[in-house]
Scaffold this motif. Structure first.
Motif, short mmCIF file in Angstrom:
data_model
loop_
_atom_site.label_atom_id
_atom_site.label_comp_id
_atom_site.label_asym_id
_atom_site.label_seq_id
_atom_site.Cartn_x
_atom_site.Cartn_y
_atom_site.Cartn_z
N ALA A 8 59.38 -63.58 98.82
CA ALA A 8 60.85 -62.89 98.65
C ALA A 8 61.51 -61.46 98.16
N SER A 9 62.26 -61.20 98.24
CA SER A 9 62.69 -59.47 98.10
C SER A 9 63.79 -60.31 96.77
N ALA A 10 63.99 -59.76 96.03
CA ALA A 10 65.34 -60.19 94.71
C ALA A 10 66.72 -58.88 95.23
N ARG A 11 66.02 -58.06 96.33
CA ARG A 11 66.82 -57.37 97.09
C ARG A 11 68.06 -57.92 98.29
N GLY A 12 67.63 -58.44 98.98
CA GLY A 12 68.24 -59.58 99.47
C GLY A 12 68.91 -60.44 99.34
N ASP A 13 69.79 -60.67 99.99
CA ASP A 13 70.57 -61.97 99.11
C ASP A 13 70.32 -63.36 100.53
N LEU A 14 69.87 -64.18 100.21
CA LEU A 14 68.88 -65.16 100.53
C LEU A 14 69.67 -66.49 100.45
N THR B 266 66.80 -71.21 102.70
CA THR B 266 66.13 -69.73 101.87
C THR B 266 65.37 -69.90 101.03
N ILE B 267 65.78 -70.13 100.44
CA ILE B 267 65.04 -70.46 98.56
C ILE B 267 64.23 -71.41 99.00
N ARG B 268 65.02 -72.72 98.64
CA ARG B 268 64.16 -73.84 99.13
C ARG B 268 62.84 -74.14 100.44
N ASP B 269 62.45 -73.61 101.21
CA ASP B 269 61.93 -72.94 101.77
C ASP B 269 60.90 -72.29 101.70
N THR B 270 61.35 -71.32 100.80
CA THR B 270 60.47 -70.10 99.93
C THR B 270 59.51 -71.05 98.93
N HIS C 150 59.27 -74.11 98.32
CA HIS C 150 58.16 -75.06 98.82
C HIS C 150 57.04 -74.39 99.52
N ARG C 151 57.20 -73.94 100.29
CA ARG C 151 56.09 -73.09 100.87
C ARG C 151 54.89 -72.52 100.06
N THR C 152 55.76 -71.67 98.93
CA THR C 152 55.00 -71.40 97.49
C THR C 152 54.06 -72.15 97.29
N LEU C 153 54.46 -73.35 96.62
CA LEU C 153 53.58 -74.37 96.14
C LEU C 153 52.70 -75.11 96.66
N ASP C 154 53.22 -74.76 98.00
CA ASP C 154 51.93 -75.89 99.11
C ASP C 154 51.04 -74.93 99.37
N GLN C 155 51.45 -73.90 99.33
CA GLN C 155 50.27 -72.65 99.36
C GLN C 155 48.96 -72.31 98.53
N LEU C 156 49.87 -71.95 97.17
CA LEU C 156 48.89 -71.84 95.83
C LEU C 156 48.87 -72.87 94.90
N GLY C 157 50.02 -73.57 94.86
CA GLY C 157 50.01 -74.94 93.94
C GLY C 157 50.23 -74.66 92.29
#
Length: 74
Positions: free
Chosen positions: A11-17, A21-25, A27-34
């Motif tokens: 996720a880019s810190a430059r965009g206003d998410l 989108t933050i929650r999805d990001t 959860h997706r990152t935790l699922d992928q990486l742990g």
């Protein structure tokens, strides 16, 4: 842990998410990486590029606090 997942995500810190989108990001990152890999990658960034890491973790903490507040309050 949630802010670490956002910190190491693509996720880019430059965009206003938006909060969803933050929650999805997160959860997706935790699922992928742990959690352990998220912490390991964050530690690597802090060791290699502390000037980049500090503003990004501040951004991640602020965004996660805002995005997760409604979910945690439920």
């Amino acid at each position: 842990m949630l802010s670490m997942a956002l910190f190491v995500s693509d996720a880019s810190a430059r965009g206003d998410l938006d909060d969803a989108t933050i929650r999805d990001t997160v959860h997706r990152t935790l699922d992928q990486l742990g959690p352990d890999e998220c912490y390991a990658r964050a530690a690597e960034v802090f060791g290699d590029r502390p000037e980049v890491a500090l503003p990004r973790i501040q951004w991640a903490r602020e965004r996660c606090a805002r995005a997760m507040a409604p979910v945690l309050a439920a």
